[in-house]
Motif scaffolding. Sequence first.
Motif, PDB file in Angstrom:
ATOM      1  N   HIS A  22     -56.968  22.798 -26.252  1.00  0.00           N
ATOM      2  CA  HIS A  22     -58.048  23.066 -27.202  1.00  0.00           C
ATOM      3  C   HIS A  22     -58.868  21.818 -27.497  1.00  0.00           C
ATOM      4  CE1 HIS A  22     -57.370  27.351 -28.150  1.00  0.00           C
ATOM      5  NE2 HIS A  22     -56.238  27.073 -27.519  1.00  0.00           N
ATOM      6  N   THR A 109     -41.807  19.917 -30.107  1.00  0.00           N
ATOM      7  CA  THR A 109     -41.332  20.595 -31.321  1.00  0.00           C
ATOM      8  C   THR A 109     -40.571  19.624 -32.224  1.00  0.00           C
ATOM      9  OG1 THR A 109     -39.278  21.333 -30.272  1.00  0.00           O
ATOM     10  CG2 THR A 109     -41.155  22.826 -30.142  1.00  0.00           C
ATOM     11  N   ALA A 171     -44.796  24.034 -32.899  1.00  0.00           N
ATOM     12  CA  ALA A 171     -44.130  25.038 -32.055  1.00  0.00           C
ATOM     13  C   ALA A 171     -44.907  25.233 -30.761  1.00  0.00           C
ATOM     14  CB  ALA A 171     -44.006  26.370 -32.813  1.00  0.00           C
ATOM     15  N   GLN A 172     -44.212  25.538 -29.694  1.00  0.00           N
ATOM     16  CA  GLN A 172     -44.881  25.944 -28.451  1.00  0.00           C
ATOM     17  C   GLN A 172     -45.735  27.182 -28.734  1.00  0.00           C
ATOM     18  OE1 GLN A 172     -41.615  26.446 -25.719  1.00  0.00           O
ATOM     19  NE2 GLN A 172     -41.535  24.273 -25.222  1.00  0.00           N
ATOM     20  N   GLY A 173     -46.886  27.241 -28.092  1.00  0.00           N
ATOM     21  CA  GLY A 173     -47.754  28.408 -28.286  1.00  0.00           C
ATOM     22  C   GLY A 173     -48.485  28.414 -29.605  1.00  0.00           C
ATOM     23  N   CYS A 174     -48.468  27.304 -30.341  1.00  0.00           N
ATOM     24  CA  CYS A 174     -49.152  27.187 -31.642  1.00  0.00           C
ATOM     25  C   CYS A 174     -50.051  25.959 -31.659  1.00  0.00           C
ATOM     26  CB  CYS A 174     -48.143  26.996 -32.780  1.00  0.00           C
ATOM     27  SG  CYS A 174     -47.519  28.511 -33.500  1.00  0.00           S
ATOM     28  N   LEU A 175     -51.134  26.082 -32.425  1.00  0.00           N
ATOM     29  CA  LEU A 175     -51.986  24.941 -32.764  1.00  0.00           C
ATOM     30  C   LEU A 175     -51.755  24.592 -34.229  1.00  0.00           C
ATOM     31  CD1 LEU A 175     -55.389  26.165 -31.339  1.00  0.00           C
ATOM     32  CD2 LEU A 175     -54.198  24.077 -30.647  1.00  0.00           C
ATOM     33  N   ARG A 176     -51.711  23.321 -34.537  1.00  0.00           N
ATOM     34  CA  ARG A 176     -51.722  22.897 -35.945  1.00  0.00           C
ATOM     35  C   ARG A 176     -52.863  21.910 -36.098  1.00  0.00           C
ATOM     36  NH1 ARG A 176     -46.953  23.006 -39.617  1.00  0.00           N
ATOM     37  NH2 ARG A 176     -48.157  21.377 -40.655  1.00  0.00           N
ATOM     38  N   ALA A 177     -53.636  22.051 -37.156  1.00  0.00           N
ATOM     39  CA  ALA A 177     -54.806  21.185 -37.347  1.00  0.00           C
ATOM     40  C   ALA A 177     -54.390  19.725 -37.480  1.00  0.00           C
ATOM     41  CB  ALA A 177     -55.596  21.632 -38.572  1.00  0.00           C
ATOM     42  N   PHE A 180     -53.513  18.452 -33.972  1.00  0.00           N
ATOM     43  CA  PHE A 180     -54.776  18.400 -33.222  1.00  0.00           C
ATOM     44  C   PHE A 180     -55.544  17.126 -33.602  1.00  0.00           C
ATOM     45  CE2 PHE A 180     -59.292  19.614 -32.775  1.00  0.00           C
ATOM     46  CZ  PHE A 180     -59.328  20.359 -31.600  1.00  0.00           C
TER      47      PHE A 180
END
Lengths: 294, 294
Positions: A22, A109, A171-177, A180
Motif C-alpha cells: 500500500h 507480527t 497481523a498478516q493481511g492487515c494494515l495499521r496506520a 504504515f
Amino acid sequence: MDSIKSVVIVGGTHGNELTGVHLLRRWEQKPQEINRGSFVTETLLANPRAHAMNCRYIDQDLNRQFAIQDLANVTLPGYEQNRAKAINQLIGPKQDPARDFIIDLHTTTANMGITIVINSLNPIVKRAAVYVQKTVPNVTLFYQEVDRMEDNFMISIGRIGGLIIEVGPVAQGCLRADIFEATRVATNAVLDYLHLANIGKAPELPETASGFQFVKKVKMPEDEQGNLVGMIHPNVQDRDFQPLNPGDPLFLLQNGDTVFYQDEPGLCPAFVNEAAYYDQHHGLSLLKHIEFEV
Amino acid sequence: MDSIKSVVIVGGTHGNELTGVHLLRRWEQKPQEINRGSFVTETLLANPRAHAMNCRYIDQDLNRQFAIQDLANVTLPGYEQNRAKAINQLIGPKQDPARDFIIDLHTTTANMGITIVINSLNPIVKRAAVYVQKTVPNVTLFYQEVDRMEDNFMISIGRIGGLIIEVGPVAQGCLRADIFEATRVATNAVLDYLHLANIGKAPELPETASGFQFVKKVKMPEDEQGNLVGMIHPNVQDRDFQPLNPGDPLFLLQNGDTVFYQDEPGLCPAFVNEAAYYDQHHGLSLLKHIEFEV
C-alpha cells in the motif's frame, strides 16, 4: 565512495504483508515523496500472485530465491523460483546489476518497532541504516556480515545491495496506520541519506554502531508426534530485544506448565510469536548484542 | 426450564484461529477441566482441513453453512457446505438435535477483549452470557434476537442453541497466552453456569443486560477500480466499542487525507481492522448500544 544512481523500493515480497504494497500505491500517487535530485527511484510489487491470494508465498519464500546458482538454474519449477529470475532481469543481473540500491519493505507480527536488516559489508548500506536509527525513533539494527554474492535475499541483487525495513506488530493481511507511517518515515530517511551522500553532504556518523546479530531460531514445544503443545510465555510475548537468562520463563505449555530458558545468558529474543514462524513451529529467534564498524 | 444434558465445545470453525484448536488439545489432556457433574462435555475440531492449511476456510465460511435449507441441499459442492452436514449429523439434526448446547470458540484481530455473541431468544443462553460478564473481567455482549431455525451459524444446531466466545486481539495463525487464558476462563464460566442452572443453584441475575446489536458493516475507502486506498484511522484503531459521532476521523487515506464518520451519532465500532473483513474491504462493524431482557 560509490554514488547511487538508482533505487528500487520493493513491497509485497511476502504477499500478506500489506504495508509495503500500500505504500507503493501511495507513491504511485505521490512520486515526488520518494524522488531525490541525485538518483532515480522506482517501485516494484515483488510477489503479485501471493499478494492476490493474501498469502506469504505460493511455493517458496521469495526472499530466499536470489542465490546466484538458483538464479542460473532454469529447471526450478516454483512460482517464486521463477519470479526471482524476472526480478533479477529487472534489477540485476546479480553479477552486474542495473540498479544500485534496494529497499525491501516487510512487516512482522512481533512487537519489534522498526528493525533495519543489513546483510552487507558495504559502508553506504551500513551508514544509511545508522542514519535512520539516528533520525527516526524506535529503530533497531540487525547486522550480518554477508558478502552480496553469497546471499540469497532480494536485497542482494542491487549493485551495492540494500536493506530490509521490517516493522511490527501488525497481523498478516492487515494494515495499521501507525505501522504504515513508521515504514514511510524510515524509507524516506534511507532515501535522504543516499541523497546526502551522493551530493557530498552526508552527516557525521559514529564509527561504530550497536545492533544485534542472529544466533538461532528456537522451536516451540512439541509432543512426540510433532504437534505444537505450547506457546510464547506471557513474560516474553511483546518483549522483543529484552535479554533472557537461564531460568527465565520462555514457553507456556497448553497444560499450564512453564518451559524455562536454558541457553546462553543475555541473548535477546526477536520475531517473538511471528506468524510466519509457525509452519516450522519456531517461536522466536535469539540474537546477540554486537557493536560493528560503520 | 430446560435442563442441559450435553455440551459441545467447538474450535477451529475458522481454521487459522488457533486459540480454540489448542484449547481442545489442552482439554484432551485435562478433560476434568470441562466436565461438570450434571452434563456430558464433548469437543469438536470443526474445520480440520482449513486448520491444516492455516486458512479461514477452504471454499466458504463454515459459520454460515447451517441454514436448514442448506443442510438439506446435497447438491452444494463446497468443502464447508459438506462439512456442515457432517457436523449436523453429529450435533443435530437441526430439527431435533442430539446435543443441547454449543460453545463455539473464535478469535479476532480487533482489540475487543472477550465478546460473547448470542443469537438467541432462549433464556438459558442469555443468562449464561450474562453470568460470564458478571464473573469474568472485560466481557462485552453482542445480542441478536434470532430464531434458532432461521439462523445459519454453527451454534444454531444445538437443541437450545449456544454462544460464540470471540476474543482478541490476536493475529490469524498465532497463539497468545493471554488470549488463550481469557478464552479458557470464559468457557469455564459458561460451563459453570449451565451446571448451576441444572442443579437449581443458578445465581440471581439482573432482569436486563447491556449489550450491542449489529447495525451494519462499513466499507474501507476504494478507488474507482475498487482498489483499497485507505485504512482505519489511528483514532479508531484499537478503540472498539467507543462511540463515534459525525465529524470524527474514521479512515486515513494512503495519500494522507482523512475520511470522517458521517453516520448516526453514537454508534460504536467493533471488529475494527479485522483481518477476515479485508476480502470484502470492510473496515469495521457498527453497533448500537441496547438493553435486553435476560
